[in-house]
Motif scaffolding. Structure first.
Motif, PDB file in Angstrom:
ATOM      1  N   PRO A 116       4.566 -18.860  25.980  1.00  0.00           N
ATOM      2  CA  PRO A 116       5.258 -19.687  26.978  1.00  0.00           C
ATOM      3  C   PRO A 116       6.178 -18.840  27.862  1.00  0.00           C
ATOM      4  N   GLU A 117       6.296 -19.223  29.111  1.00  0.00           N
ATOM      5  CA  GLU A 117       7.089 -18.440  30.056  1.00  0.00           C
ATOM      6  C   GLU A 117       8.584 -18.555  29.810  1.00  0.00           C
ATOM      7  N   SER A 118       9.034 -19.698  29.316  1.00  0.00           N
ATOM      8  CA  SER A 118      10.479 -19.872  29.137  1.00  0.00           C
ATOM      9  C   SER A 118      11.002 -18.958  28.036  1.00  0.00           C
ATOM     10  N   PRO A 119      12.231 -18.456  28.198  1.00  0.00           N
ATOM     11  CA  PRO A 119      12.767 -17.455  27.261  1.00  0.00           C
ATOM     12  C   PRO A 119      13.070 -18.039  25.880  1.00  0.00           C
ATOM     13  N   PHE A 120      13.088 -17.162  24.882  1.00  0.00           N
ATOM     14  CA  PHE A 120      13.455 -17.552  23.522  1.00  0.00           C
ATOM     15  C   PHE A 120      14.157 -16.365  22.855  1.00  0.00           C
ATOM     16  N   ASP A 121      14.954 -16.676  21.831  1.00  0.00           N
ATOM     17  CA  ASP A 121      15.759 -15.654  21.147  1.00  0.00           C
ATOM     18  C   ASP A 121      15.139 -15.207  19.830  1.00  0.00           C
ATOM     19  N   GLN A 122      14.408 -16.104  19.199  1.00  0.00           N
ATOM     20  CA  GLN A 122      13.748 -15.829  17.930  1.00  0.00           C
ATOM     21  C   GLN A 122      12.373 -16.491  17.952  1.00  0.00           C
ATOM     22  N   ALA A 123      11.555 -16.106  16.977  1.00  0.00           N
ATOM     23  CA  ALA A 123      10.244 -16.750  16.863  1.00  0.00           C
ATOM     24  C   ALA A 123       9.875 -16.913  15.397  1.00  0.00           C
ATOM     25  N   ILE A 124       9.189 -18.015  15.104  1.00  0.00           N
ATOM     26  CA  ILE A 124       8.593 -18.237  13.788  1.00  0.00           C
ATOM     27  C   ILE A 124       7.089 -18.304  13.991  1.00  0.00           C
ATOM     28  N   ILE A 125       6.363 -17.422  13.285  1.00  0.00           N
ATOM     29  CA  ILE A 125       4.898 -17.440  13.358  1.00  0.00           C
ATOM     30  C   ILE A 125       4.374 -17.972  12.029  1.00  0.00           C
ATOM     31  N   PHE A 126       3.608 -19.041  12.103  1.00  0.00           N
ATOM     32  CA  PHE A 126       2.920 -19.560  10.930  1.00  0.00           C
ATOM     33  C   PHE A 126       1.566 -18.859  10.867  1.00  0.00           C
ATOM     34  N   VAL A 127       1.314 -18.166   9.770  1.00  0.00           N
ATOM     35  CA  VAL A 127       0.192 -17.234   9.666  1.00  0.00           C
ATOM     36  C   VAL A 127      -1.134 -17.905  10.021  1.00  0.00           C
ATOM     37  N   PRO A 128      -1.846 -17.372  11.015  1.00  0.00           N
ATOM     38  CA  PRO A 128      -3.180 -17.910  11.342  1.00  0.00           C
ATOM     39  C   PRO A 128      -4.234 -17.336  10.404  1.00  0.00           C
ATOM     40  N   LYS A 129      -5.423 -17.905  10.465  1.00  0.00           N
ATOM     41  CA  LYS A 129      -6.513 -17.457   9.601  1.00  0.00           C
ATOM     42  C   LYS A 129      -6.946 -16.026   9.947  1.00  0.00           C
ATOM     43  N   SER A 130      -6.919 -15.688  11.220  1.00  0.00           N
ATOM     44  CA  SER A 130      -7.457 -14.414  11.691  1.00  0.00           C
ATOM     45  C   SER A 130      -6.395 -13.320  11.736  1.00  0.00           C
ATOM     46  N   LYS A 131      -6.707 -12.185  11.116  1.00  0.00           N
ATOM     47  CA  LYS A 131      -5.821 -11.019  11.168  1.00  0.00           C
ATOM     48  C   LYS A 131      -5.656 -10.522  12.607  1.00  0.00           C
ATOM     49  N   GLU A 132      -6.761 -10.538  13.363  1.00  0.00           N
ATOM     50  CA  GLU A 132      -6.716 -10.081  14.758  1.00  0.00           C
ATOM     51  C   GLU A 132      -5.833 -10.992  15.607  1.00  0.00           C
ATOM     52  N   LEU A 133      -5.883 -12.296  15.332  1.00  0.00           N
ATOM     53  CA  LEU A 133      -5.048 -13.226  16.080  1.00  0.00           C
ATOM     54  C   LEU A 133      -3.576 -12.991  15.768  1.00  0.00           C
TER      55      LEU A 133
ATOM     56  N   VAL B  97       5.723 -17.070   8.234  1.00  0.00           N
ATOM     57  CA  VAL B  97       5.639 -18.059   7.162  1.00  0.00           C
ATOM     58  C   VAL B  97       4.173 -18.343   6.869  1.00  0.00           C
ATOM     59  N   GLY B  98       3.836 -18.423   5.594  1.00  0.00           N
ATOM     60  CA  GLY B  98       2.455 -18.744   5.256  1.00  0.00           C
ATOM     61  C   GLY B  98       2.272 -19.003   3.778  1.00  0.00           C
ATOM     62  N   GLU B  99       1.132 -19.586   3.466  1.00  0.00           N
ATOM     63  CA  GLU B  99       0.791 -19.842   2.076  1.00  0.00           C
ATOM     64  C   GLU B  99       0.207 -18.576   1.455  1.00  0.00           C
ATOM     65  N   LYS B 100       0.450 -18.402   0.156  1.00  0.00           N
ATOM     66  CA  LYS B 100      -0.093 -17.228  -0.530  1.00  0.00           C
ATOM     67  C   LYS B 100      -1.609 -17.225  -0.468  1.00  0.00           C
ATOM     68  N   LYS B 101      -2.224 -18.400  -0.626  1.00  0.00           N
ATOM     69  CA  LYS B 101      -3.694 -18.459  -0.600  1.00  0.00           C
ATOM     70  C   LYS B 101      -4.251 -18.167   0.793  1.00  0.00           C
ATOM     71  N   ALA B 102      -3.403 -18.262   1.820  1.00  0.00           N
ATOM     72  CA  ALA B 102      -3.828 -17.949   3.187  1.00  0.00           C
ATOM     73  C   ALA B 102      -3.528 -16.500   3.559  1.00  0.00           C
ATOM     74  N   GLY B 103      -3.044 -15.715   2.577  1.00  0.00           N
ATOM     75  CA  GLY B 103      -2.871 -14.282   2.811  1.00  0.00           C
ATOM     76  C   GLY B 103      -1.564 -13.874   3.447  1.00  0.00           C
ATOM     77  N   VAL B 104      -0.475 -14.577   3.138  1.00  0.00           N
ATOM     78  CA  VAL B 104       0.800 -14.241   3.779  1.00  0.00           C
ATOM     79  C   VAL B 104       1.285 -12.839   3.378  1.00  0.00           C
ATOM     80  N   GLU B 105       0.998 -12.421   2.157  1.00  0.00           N
ATOM     81  CA  GLU B 105       1.454 -11.084   1.740  1.00  0.00           C
ATOM     82  C   GLU B 105       0.709 -10.001   2.510  1.00  0.00           C
ATOM     83  N   ARG B 106      -0.583 -10.202   2.717  1.00  0.00           N
ATOM     84  CA  ARG B 106      -1.346  -9.264   3.542  1.00  0.00           C
ATOM     85  C   ARG B 106      -0.838  -9.296   4.977  1.00  0.00           C
TER      86      ARG B 106
END
Length: 340
Positions: A66-83, A104-113
């Motif tokens: 998004p174009e509007s500014p932000f100070d922090q971000a939270i990424i919820f882990v997607p399925k794709s490593k490339e994404l 943030v992510g579930e262990k079964k979705a590979g958050v540690e990786r």
């Protein structure tokens, strides 16, 4: 509430100012964060975009930050490593040194990786581990220059009777690195598809759309997908192959119900995943309701895993279903509406 959201709420004291939430769950997280936090959601899933719009959230749909500014971000882990690499790079490019990105992510979705992908950008620590989820904090010790979207696309070639196509596939798009087996089984039958106004439902990187456009310059293709990265990939594939722009209409959809009416044909390698979960709703609805979007004599062409019950669903709604091919674990299915 999604357990990933519960972990974020547990650690809300780390959040402040304008916070970008990328790939956020569709739940009540936003209403459970403090009033001192100004949230903005970034999603590339059209279903989720509509959910957040209905919640009156500040939400952005597309492949760009998004174009509007932000100070922090939270990424919820997607399925794709490339994404995830794409998201991290582009979000880091918009922040300054010392800013925080939370993963943030579930262990079964590979958050540690996934947490290992934070390392190039600064120091990261695990803030929480609960409800089979983890939350990590990255403190940036550098920033980066954003790269052009084209730099993120993978390319591969697909042969057609009218010459090769170069397919452009962005991170997270189905079959990003090579032609998938199901589509490969379907392609030889596309020359049998009636010409005219054709919808490619679940267009992905645009293989079927571009193939149909290359077969017949009179075909008008409606490339439909829930995913903004897929839609942009299809647009890039058409541009890369110098296919006429007027042949293509890109359409973000929640399902086949958003397709145009009076189509000559619907062609699909239908999707059956939502994130890491298997979800057959969109493809089963395609079998059940696509008839109402077709002209009299209009055609439905689907390639699907052999074990799925699509032939029964199609037969119930079209009166007949023909198996055109059965190979490599996939069936090519055909039906048409009866001409009056």
């Amino acid at each position: 509430m999604d357990p990933r959201s519960e972990v974020v709420i547990r650690q809300h004291e780390y959040l402040s100012g304008r916070v970008l939430l990328a790939n956020a769950p569709t739940d009540d997280l936003l209403s459970n964060l403090g009033n001192d936090i100004e949230t903005q959601v970034w999603t590339w899933n059209f279903n989720e975009y509509q959910y957040f719009q209905n919640q009156q959230a500040n939400v952005h749909f597309g492949v760009d930050v998004p174009e509007s500014p932000f100070d922090q971000a939270i990424i919820f882990v997607p399925k794709s490593k490339e994404l995830l690499n794409y998201l991290l790079h582009n979000i880091v490019s918009r922040l300054s040194e010392g800013a925080s990105i939370f993963l943030v992510g579930e262990k079964k979705a590979g958050v540690e990786r996934a947490a290992k992908q934070l390392q190039p950008f600064g120091k990261s620590i695990k803030l929480d581990s609960a409800r089979h989820c983890q939350m990590w904090q990255l403190t940036l010790d550098k920033t980066v220059q954003a790269k052009s979207l084209a730099d993120w696309a993978q390319q591969y070639n697909v042969a057609t009777p009218n010459g090769d196509l170069t397919i452009c596939a962005l991170p997270g798009v189905f079959s990003q690195n090579r032609l998938d087996v199901g589509t490969a089984v379907l392609l030889p039958y596309l020359s049998q598809v009636t010409s005219g106004k054709i919808a490619d439902f679940g267009c992905g990187a645009g293989v079927i759309s571009a193939y149909l456009a290359k077969l017949n310059p009179k075909n008008r293709i409606f490339a439909m997908d829930v995913d903004a990265f897929a839609l942009e990939s299809t647009r890039m594939t058409f541009a890369q192959n110098k296919l006429a722009p007027e042949q293509l209409e890109i359409k973000a959809v929640t399902g086949i119900e958003d397709a145009p009416l009076f189509l000559h044909a619907i062609v699909s390698n239908p999707p059956f995943h939502q994130g890491i979960k298997t979800d057959y709703n969109a493809s089963e609805n395609l079998c059940k309701t696509s008839r109402r979007h077709l002209k009299s004599g209009g055609e439905l062409w689907i390639v699907a895993n052999r074990f799925l019950n699509y032939p029964i669903l199609i037969e119930q709604n079209f009166g007949q279903c023909t198996t055109k091919a059965d190979q490599q674990g996939f069936k090519v299915l055909f039906a048409n509406t009866q001409k009056k």
